[in-house]
Design a protein around this motif. Structure first.
Motif, PDB file in Angstrom:
ATOM      1  N   ARG A 141      -8.239  10.292  54.338  1.00 49.95           N
ATOM      2  CA  ARG A 141      -6.783  10.286  54.173  1.00 49.95           C
ATOM      3  C   ARG A 141      -6.104   9.707  55.419  1.00 49.95           C
TER       4      ARG A 141
ATOM      5  N   TRP B 154      -6.822   5.700  55.682  1.00 53.86           N
ATOM      6  CA  TRP B 154      -6.134   4.766  54.806  1.00 53.86           C
ATOM      7  C   TRP B 154      -4.630   4.947  54.817  1.00 53.86           C
ATOM      8  N   ALA B 155      -4.145   6.107  55.253  1.00 53.07           N
ATOM      9  CA  ALA B 155      -2.708   6.232  55.482  1.00 53.07           C
ATOM     10  C   ALA B 155      -2.285   5.354  56.650  1.00 53.07           C
TER      11      ALA B 155
ATOM     12  N   LEU C 297      -4.126   2.360  47.529  1.00 52.86           N
ATOM     13  CA  LEU C 297      -3.167   3.319  46.986  1.00 52.86           C
ATOM     14  C   LEU C 297      -3.832   4.277  46.002  1.00 52.86           C
TER      15      LEU C 297
ATOM     16  N   LEU D 162      -5.457   6.971  48.200  1.00 46.96           N
ATOM     17  CA  LEU D 162      -4.460   7.908  48.727  1.00 46.96           C
ATOM     18  C   LEU D 162      -3.889   8.797  47.624  1.00 46.96           C
TER      19      LEU D 162
ATOM     20  N   SER E  73      -4.297  12.926  47.375  1.00 41.34           N
ATOM     21  CA  SER E  73      -3.142  13.823  47.315  1.00 41.34           C
ATOM     22  C   SER E  73      -3.275  14.846  46.192  1.00 41.34           C
TER      23      SER E  73
END
Length: 715
Positions: free
Chosen positions: A100, A103-104, A185, A188, A192
């Motif tokens: 996380r 890639w954020a 995306l 991610l 989440s």
């Protein structure tokens, strides 16, 4: 297509890995015992034949026996056991946090949310490349549940993937169509929504996989270990955590870029996936649409995979994105002519070029500046077709990026962040060199430890030989005069150069240097190093003593070998204790990997160099007198540093290759800083421990860059 039963038969079971590791430990222990017994018998035979004193022989044989007993006690047989359920849970959760964060940060670096994501639409493909609908989509679609339509966006893509009964999906698109952005995306979005102890989506570039030479799970396990090396900390996560996470369904593999491997390897890759993936393994694969269709039509599709295709950027979405990407002043009005043209002539060259997210983002980058007018794109004399417009936008990236206000690399410490300025034309030449030279390890990855491929191996050996010969020759010349210095320089230079060429480069170390506040690990490493050093030292001493027995005798050779073994073994054991699996639960970046490998090589080289200097200095003093102490110590130290700290290490080969290429003006002297800056400016991106160009089309354009530069700035 293989049945699920056959696929499950090839699933990598961690139990097999553990059993194989136990067998290897047993075989290595038996081999060490046999070698030591043979060595002890040879020592005893020499002792009897030469009429040596009993005490000398007994001590020598005892040292051999002690070496193997110490190795058995502290060696591979004493390793942590298989990972527990709690350790695997912690490993999964740590991996999820790291992915996380990785890639954020990458999404922020690529400006995927600035000002807001360009809306990407997708639908189920109409190409004949998907598995049977019942297998890929399940009974819900067949029963009448509406399928995704052309208005579906990426938020729905995560929902769609999570509901797939097969857990497998292929994302297609044209070049620059947003496949990698969709993959990022998707990762991610899935993270989440991840439940505690749930599977972890991990994005891996397929460009490093050769399916004909490496099993998929073996490659995946290697890549996970490279990008997340702390999973190899067996004291925290157990000895089998990496193997189990890679193959038990704990990882959802998001494999980016099937089209980036050689076209002759694409179908073998699909076939390998069909053969080895077990029923619970979830997977996402991205590929260019035409390349995927050419790969599977007439062969076989990816078993159980639904196939979606990204659509072109719509004019309304493009207008929203470009107006938000342009400051709210008079510059926004410059886009009005462009948008009117796109609506009135949807088949024009400009309308066709701006249908991909890549070109849309580049248009925003190039024409959001004060001195740029997007109306120029409407001139048919300058841009007669789509290719001319795309080449123009690609050519503007580097001049604009490197003429902007300097920025600091994202991973640089705040105290060390300095504004750097690079000449845009020179930066383009350096990047063009990286785009075409064989410093890419495989595919499109720019791996710093592969930079040596741009320099002949003999040249690297020559540079190392000259450096080593100069140091040793200078030290020997102090005592032996000009002739002695030149002789030592020649001998040490030839030896260092030849050994460097023969050993070749190593792989980067993914260990950390830290002092562990536990006595047992230190004792293990010291005894392991001592055992290996004594065994090797006695063997060398025996051979050397027999070779020059008339001068110094076998016993003297054994004594010298034992001394070398004791000192070098303890030094190597100390260095091995300091070099421990990293505990930092964050992914590896190219710069952090370079720094880590440099630190490990420096610590190992220093420890062995000091040990070599002490032993050589003492030996030269005893044999040749006090005057030879300093030259002997320097020569032994240099030999130790080269043997353990430089020769065969990735950092040393990178250092020499970078120096050679900088002298030739092919690359900058501060290459690492340049690459960091190129990444911070958006020219490069990170993919694990490697850099990549922002897009493959940018790299291809640089590879064909004309000699006079990348193109003039847009006015």
């Amino acid at each position: 297509m293989l049945s699920r039963e056959n696929q499950h038969d090839r699933e990598p079971f961690p139990a097999r890995v553990t059993a194989l590791a136990g067998l290897m430990r047993a075989l290595s222990t038996a081999a060490a015992a046999a070698i030591t017994v043979t060595l002890a018998a040879a020592v005893g035979l020499v002792w009897v034949e030469n009429g040596r004193e009993p005490l000398t022989g007994l001590v020598t044989v005892g040292c051999c026996v002690l070496a193997v007993l110490t190795w058995v006690w502290a060696g591979p047989g004493r390793r942590p056991s298989a990972s527990t359920r709690a350790q695997l849970t912690e490993a999964r959760d740590s991996l999820a946090r790291a992915v996380r964060a990785q890639w954020a940060a990458e999404a922020s670096s690529r400006n995927l949310h600035d000002p807001q994501p360009l809306r990407l639409r997708w639908t189920l493909t109409r190409r004949p490349v998907a598995d049977h609908p019942r297998t890929a989509l399940g009974s819900a679609v067949l029963a009448g549940t509406p399928a995704p339509g052309p208005d579906s966006d990426l938020d729905r893509l995560v929902d769609f993937f999570e509901r797939l009964p097969s857990g497998r999906m292929v994302i297609l698109g044209e070049p620059g169509g947003g496949k990698t952005v969709a993959a990022v995306l998707l990762v991610l979005g899935a993270l989440s929504r991840r439940r505690p102890d749930g599977p972890v989506p991990v994005l891996l570039s397929l460009s490093t996989w050769n399916p004909t030479g490496e099993n998929f799970y073996a490659w995946a396990r290697r890549r996970l270990g490279e990008d997340y090396p702390w999973l190899g900390d067996d004291r925290t996560y157990g000895a089998t955590a990496l193997a189990e996470l890679a193959g038990d369904g704990s990882v959802v593999y998001v494999l980016d870029g099937l089209d980036e491997i050689d076209e002759n390897l694409r179908f073998p890759a699909v076939r390998e996936l069909n053969q080895v993936l077990h029923g619970g393994q979830r997977l996402v694969l991205t590929c260019r649409a035409e390349e995927y269709q050419d790969t599977v039509v007439g062969n076989d599709v990816l078993t159980g995979a639904a196939v979606v295709e990204l659509g072109p950027v719509r004019v309304d979405d493009l207008e929203t994105y470009l107006r938000l990407a342009t400051p709210p002043d008079g510059r926004q009005q410059r886009w009005n002519r462009v948008f009117e043209h796109l609506r009135e002539q949807p088949d024009s060259a400009l309308a066709s070029a701006l249908t991909t997210p890549l070109m849309a983002s580049l248009a925003g980058l190039v024409y959001s500046r004060w001195d740029a007018d997007p109306g120029r794109l409407l001139e048919p004399r300058d841009f007669p077709d789509r290719a001319a417009i795309e080449q123009h936008l690609l050519d503007q990236v580097i001049p604009i990026a490197f003429s902007a206000q300097p920025v600091a690399p994202p991973d640089a410490p705040s105290a060390r962040r300095r504004h750097r300025r690079w000449d845009p034309d020179q930066a383009a030449r350096w990047l063009a060199f990286l785009a075409v030279q064989p410093c890419r390890g495989s595919g499109r990855d720019l791996e710093w430890w592969q930079l040596h491929r741009a320099v002949p191996r003999a040249v690297i050996g020559l540079w190392v030989g000259v450096a080593a010969g100069a140091v040793c020759g200078l030290a020997s010349g102090i005592v032996g005069g000009l002739v002695g210095g030149l002789s030592a320089a020649l001998v040490f230079g030839l030896l260092a150069g030849c050994v460097t060429v023969l050993l070749g480069p190593g792989t980067p170390s993914r260990l950390d240097i830290r002092v562990r506040r536990r006595q047992r690990p230190l004792l293990d490493e010291l005894l392991t190093g001592l055992a290996g050093g004594v065994a090797v030292g006695l063997a060398i001493g025996l051979v050397g003593g027999l070779a020059v027995g008339l001068v110094v005798g076998v016993t003297s050779g054994l004594a010298v070998g034992l001394a070398y073994g004791l000192v070098f073994g303890l030094a190597d054991g100390l260095a091995s204790w300091l070099a421990a699996p990293t505990q930092a639960t964050h992914p590896v970046s190219p710069v952090s990997l370079l720094r880590r490998d440099r630190l490990v090589a420096t610590v190992r080289g220093t420890a062995i160099g000091v040990a070599g200097g002490l032993v050589s200095g003492t030996a030269c003093t005893l044999v040749f007198g006090p005057a030879a102490a300093i030259p002997g110590a320097i020569s032994g130290g240099v030999a130790g540093v080269l043997a353990r700290g430089l020769m065969g290490t990735a950092w040393a080969w990178f250092l020499v290759a970078r120096t050679v290429l900088a002298v030739r003006r092919r690359l900058p002297w501060r290459l690492v800083g340049f690459l960091q800056d190129a990444y911070a400016r958006g020219v490069l991106r990170q993919a694990g421990s490697a850099y990549q160009f922002r897009h493959a089309r940018m790299q291809d354009r640089l590879a064909t860059r004309p000699p006079d530069g990348p193109g003039r700035r847009t006015g």
